[in-house]
Motif scaffolding. Structure first.
Motif, mmCIF file in Angstrom:
data_model
loop_
_atom_site.group_PDB
_atom_site.id
_atom_site.type_symbol
_atom_site.label_atom_id
_atom_site.label_comp_id
_atom_site.label_asym_id
_atom_site.label_seq_id
_atom_site.Cartn_x
_atom_site.Cartn_y
_atom_site.Cartn_z
ATOM 1 N N VAL A 201 104.463 32.742 -27.669
ATOM 2 C CA VAL A 201 105.126 33.623 -28.623
ATOM 3 C C VAL A 201 104.226 33.850 -29.825
ATOM 4 N N ASP A 202 103.994 35.124 -30.141
ATOM 5 C CA ASP A 202 103.287 35.500 -31.361
ATOM 6 C C ASP A 202 104.338 35.549 -32.459
ATOM 7 N N THR A 203 104.229 34.652 -33.428
ATOM 8 C CA THR A 203 105.258 34.549 -34.464
ATOM 9 C C THR A 203 105.084 35.556 -35.593
ATOM 10 N N GLY A 204 103.994 36.338 -35.542
ATOM 11 C CA GLY A 204 103.795 37.348 -36.585
ATOM 12 C C GLY A 204 103.808 36.712 -37.967
ATOM 13 N N PRO A 205 104.451 37.363 -38.934
ATOM 14 C CA PRO A 205 104.440 36.829 -40.300
ATOM 15 C C PRO A 205 105.306 35.579 -40.493
ATOM 16 N N TRP A 206 106.175 35.262 -39.508
ATOM 17 C CA TRP A 206 107.074 34.126 -39.677
ATOM 18 C C TRP A 206 106.313 32.819 -39.902
ATOM 19 N N ILE A 207 105.296 32.509 -39.074
ATOM 20 C CA ILE A 207 104.452 31.331 -39.320
ATOM 21 C C ILE A 207 103.011 31.825 -39.519
ATOM 22 N N PHE A 208 102.845 32.815 -40.343
ATOM 23 C CA PHE A 208 101.526 33.334 -40.703
ATOM 24 C C PHE A 208 100.673 33.716 -39.509
ATOM 25 N N GLY A 209 101.287 34.409 -38.560
ATOM 26 C CA GLY A 209 100.541 34.942 -37.431
ATOM 27 C C GLY A 209 100.144 33.941 -36.376
ATOM 28 N N LYS A 210 100.718 32.754 -36.415
ATOM 29 C CA LYS A 210 100.384 31.753 -35.403
ATOM 30 C C LYS A 210 101.138 32.027 -34.116
ATOM 31 N N LYS A 211 100.684 31.375 -33.058
ATOM 32 C CA LYS A 211 101.357 31.454 -31.763
ATOM 33 C C LYS A 211 101.952 30.090 -31.449
ATOM 34 N N VAL A 212 103.002 30.100 -30.638
ATOM 35 C CA VAL A 212 103.610 28.859 -30.166
ATOM 36 C C VAL A 212 103.813 28.960 -28.660
ATOM 37 N N LEU A 213 103.738 27.818 -27.983
ATOM 38 C CA LEU A 213 103.970 27.759 -26.550
ATOM 39 C C LEU A 213 105.335 27.124 -26.325
ATOM 40 N N LEU A 214 106.168 27.795 -25.529
ATOM 41 C CA LEU A 214 107.494 27.287 -25.212
ATOM 42 C C LEU A 214 107.624 27.093 -23.706
ATOM 43 N N PRO A 215 108.012 25.896 -23.265
ATOM 44 C CA PRO A 215 108.262 25.692 -21.836
ATOM 45 C C PRO A 215 109.402 26.595 -21.370
ATOM 46 N N ALA A 216 109.335 27.063 -20.141
ATOM 47 C CA ALA A 216 110.324 28.011 -19.616
ATOM 48 C C ALA A 216 111.752 27.493 -19.699
ATOM 49 N N GLN A 217 111.944 26.197 -19.595
ATOM 50 C CA GLN A 217 113.278 25.602 -19.582
ATOM 51 C C GLN A 217 114.063 25.847 -20.878
ATOM 52 N N VAL A 218 113.364 26.072 -22.009
ATOM 53 C CA VAL A 218 114.083 26.284 -23.273
ATOM 54 C C VAL A 218 114.714 27.677 -23.347
ATOM 55 N N ILE A 219 114.362 28.564 -22.410
ATOM 56 C CA ILE A 219 114.972 29.899 -22.381
ATOM 57 C C ILE A 219 116.375 29.777 -21.788
ATOM 58 N N THR A 220 117.370 30.201 -22.572
ATOM 59 C CA THR A 220 118.761 30.058 -22.133
ATOM 60 C C THR A 220 119.345 31.356 -21.595
ATOM 61 N N SER A 221 118.808 32.497 -22.025
ATOM 62 C CA SER A 221 119.255 33.778 -21.475
ATOM 63 C C SER A 221 118.236 34.866 -21.783
ATOM 64 N N ILE A 222 118.313 35.924 -20.984
ATOM 65 C CA ILE A 222 117.416 37.080 -21.120
ATOM 66 C C ILE A 222 118.274 38.330 -21.113
ATOM 67 N N ASP A 223 118.031 39.211 -22.076
ATOM 68 C CA ASP A 223 118.737 40.490 -22.149
ATOM 69 C C ASP A 223 117.724 41.605 -21.912
ATOM 70 N N PRO A 224 117.592 42.076 -20.651
ATOM 71 C CA PRO A 224 116.585 43.097 -20.344
ATOM 72 C C PRO A 224 116.833 44.430 -21.063
ATOM 73 N N GLN A 225 118.092 44.779 -21.312
ATOM 74 C CA GLN A 225 118.382 46.050 -21.986
ATOM 75 C C GLN A 225 117.871 46.045 -23.422
ATOM 76 N N GLU A 226 118.103 44.943 -24.136
ATOM 77 C CA GLU A 226 117.661 44.833 -25.530
ATOM 78 C C GLU A 226 116.269 44.210 -25.657
ATOM 79 N N ARG A 227 115.714 43.770 -24.505
ATOM 80 C CA ARG A 227 114.394 43.123 -24.475
ATOM 81 C C ARG A 227 114.347 41.893 -25.384
ATOM 82 N N ASN A 228 115.380 41.040 -25.233
ATOM 83 C CA ASN A 228 115.475 39.794 -25.982
ATOM 84 C C ASN A 228 115.478 38.600 -25.035
ATOM 85 N N VAL A 229 114.823 37.533 -25.487
ATOM 86 C CA VAL A 229 114.851 36.250 -24.815
ATOM 87 C C VAL A 229 115.439 35.261 -25.816
ATOM 88 N N PHE A 230 116.430 34.503 -25.384
ATOM 89 C CA PHE A 230 117.085 33.533 -26.254
ATOM 90 C C PHE A 230 116.667 32.129 -25.844
#
Length: 114
Positions: free
Chosen positions: A48-77
């Motif tokens: 994940v590119d955090t943009g300005p939230w953590i000063f442009g840093k990236k974070v790696l998230l294991p797939a298991q932390v994803i609880t839902s995906i909304d393809p219409q709104e293009r959101n991952v929770f």
């Protein structure tokens, strides 16, 4: 459940949905958008590119932390707070595919419920 696999009720490998570009929502708000995603069994994660939230840093998230995906709104929770994600081991472009780094990430995220 395996931390490095998508939850079967969240991501269907048969549909080959590409998550790159999706917005990522922590339990308490947006953290950025997906820069890279992998879909291998037992080795899946999103970067994940955090943009300005953590000063442009990236974070790696294991797939298991994803609880839902909304393809219409293009959101991952994800099942983590902004603070939990911000406090994770720092993303390292040069070592993120190495077992030692993945082990540190797994140990960190594995200690949280859900």
């Amino acid at each position: 459940m395996e931390l490095w696999d998508y939850r079967p009720d969240v991501y269907d490998r048969g549909k080959s949905l590409d998550l790159v570009g999706y917005h990522v929502q922590a339990t308490d708000g947006k953290i950025g958008s997906i820069d890279e995603a992998t879909y291998q069994v037992g080795e899946s994660y999103v970067i994940v590119d955090t943009g300005p939230w953590i000063f442009g840093k990236k974070v790696l998230l294991p797939a298991q932390v994803i609880t839902s995906i909304d393809p219409q709104e293009r959101n991952v929770f994800v099942s983590r707070t902004k603070a939990e994600i911000k406090d994770a081991p720092e993303f390292d472009e040069g070592t993120f595919k190495e077992p030692e780094y993945r082990s540190r990430i797994g140990d960190y995220y594995g200690r949280f419920p859900g």
